[in-house]
Design an enzyme around this catalytic site. Structure first.
Site, short mmCIF file in Angstrom:
data_model
loop_
_atom_site.label_atom_id
_atom_site.label_comp_id
_atom_site.label_asym_id
_atom_site.label_seq_id
_atom_site.Cartn_x
_atom_site.Cartn_y
_atom_site.Cartn_z
N CYS A 105 15.74 -6.86 -25.97
CA CYS A 105 15.52 -5.91 -27.07
C CYS A 105 16.79 -5.12 -27.39
O CYS A 105 16.75 -3.93 -27.64
CB CYS A 105 14.37 -4.97 -26.73
SG CYS A 105 12.90 -5.83 -26.18
N ARG A 245 -4.54 4.82 -5.60
CA ARG A 245 -5.53 4.74 -4.54
C ARG A 245 -6.06 6.13 -4.22
O ARG A 245 -5.29 7.09 -4.16
CB ARG A 245 -4.92 4.13 -3.28
CG ARG A 245 -4.27 2.76 -3.48
CD ARG A 245 -3.56 2.29 -2.24
NE ARG A 245 -2.91 1.00 -2.44
CZ ARG A 245 -2.17 0.40 -1.51
NH1 ARG A 245 -1.99 0.99 -0.33
NH2 ARG A 245 -1.62 -0.78 -1.76
N ASP A 246 -7.35 6.19 -3.98
CA ASP A 246 -7.99 7.47 -3.65
C ASP A 246 -7.66 8.49 -4.73
O ASP A 246 -8.03 8.34 -5.86
CB ASP A 246 -7.55 7.93 -2.25
CG ASP A 246 -7.93 6.92 -1.18
OD1 ASP A 246 -9.03 6.35 -1.26
OD2 ASP A 246 -7.12 6.69 -0.27
#
Length: 277
Positions: A105, A245-246
């Site tokens: 790009c 996570r958690d």
């Protein structure tokens, strides 16, 4: 229709005790694509959602851009062949040209495959999500992981909005799971401006490029990224969040999409990744 799992007789050894039982394992299925009468590729996949897999794979390879490029598609599950007729000729790519370096790009990043340089997209939207929404989406994502819970042998990918998961696919191949998402988007002409991808595996450069081809700028994964994936995410304007996570997550790139009072300060610290409580 073939099943994604099969039963296998096993002997389980636990604490010196042997128990005979049946275990559910993931099915591995070879599918050969015949495009305009010629064998194009053979992929090893889960025998689930094969239509969207074929469409997504062809789009990811730069063979098609929209569903109208396909005049017919039929899948013979008994023989493992998918027959696709396109409204145009298939581009011929020499294997000697497969390794190809090009500008990302207009920036400094290099692509490995020519098809990636042609199909990768810089994401221009500024869609934002709150941290608590990201965590809730990941909890829903885990709840959907039925095939993984049965076998432990598949990857999973979902498209979601802030309201929840829209569609989820599983496959023994991580790339296949993502191609199924892309195929679903093309088949149903799904708009991508305010969508998020959730993924069960590592954020590699190949995974990141597949996200860019979907035109989605927000990626949540329960696993880790690689440095090349993060360099691409920076260039392609994708927010890459790992270890969701958690109640925690690591925001590695473009933290401005995370809607929180402390987001502005992330930009100065982002080179090493940010851990969000």
């Amino acid at each position: 229709m073939k099943q994604g799992t099969s039963l296998w007789n096993v002997s389980r050894v636990e604490c010196g005790e042997v128990t005979e039982l049946q275990d559910e394992v993931a099915v591995e299925f070879p599918l050969t694509l015949v495009v305009n009468g010629k064998e194009f590729a053979t992929m090893v996949c889960s025998p689930l959602d094969l239509e969207v897999l074929v469409i997504g794979f062809l789009a990811s390879e730069g063979i098609i851009r929209r569903k109208e490029d396909i005049s017919s598609l039929s899948i013979d599950e008994d023989t493992g062949f998918a027959y696709i007729e396109l409204t145009k000729e298939v581009p011929v790519v020499s294997t000697m040209e497969k390794r190809w370096i090009g500008s990302c790009c207009g920036k400094s990043r290099a692509f490995y495959f020519q098809s990636d340089a042609k199909t990768a997209r810089t994401i221009m939207n500024h869609f934002q999500l709150e941290p608590e929404v990201c965590l809730q989406l990941m909890k829903q994502f885990h709840a959907e992981a039925q095939v993984f819970k049965k076998t432990g042998g598949v990857h999973q990918a979902s498209i979601a909005t802030r309201e929840g998961l829209e569609v989820t696919f599983a496959d023994i191949g991580r790339h296949n799971a993502l191609d199924k998402l892309l195929g679903h988007m093309i088949l149903h002409q799904l708009r991508n401006k305010e969508h998020t991808v959730l993924f069960s595996g590592r954020i590699s450069s190949e995974v990141l490029l597949k996200i860019s081809k979907m035109g989605i700028g927000f990626l949540l994964s329960k696993s880790a990224p690689t440095d090349l994936a993060l360099k691409l995410a920076e260039d392609l304007n994708i927010t890459a969040i790992g270890f969701v996570r958690d109640d925690r997550m690591n925001v590695y790139t473009h933290p401005e999409r995370l809607k929180t009072d402390v987001a502005p300060s992330f930009a100065e610290m982002n080179k090493g990744g940010i851990d969000v409580d």
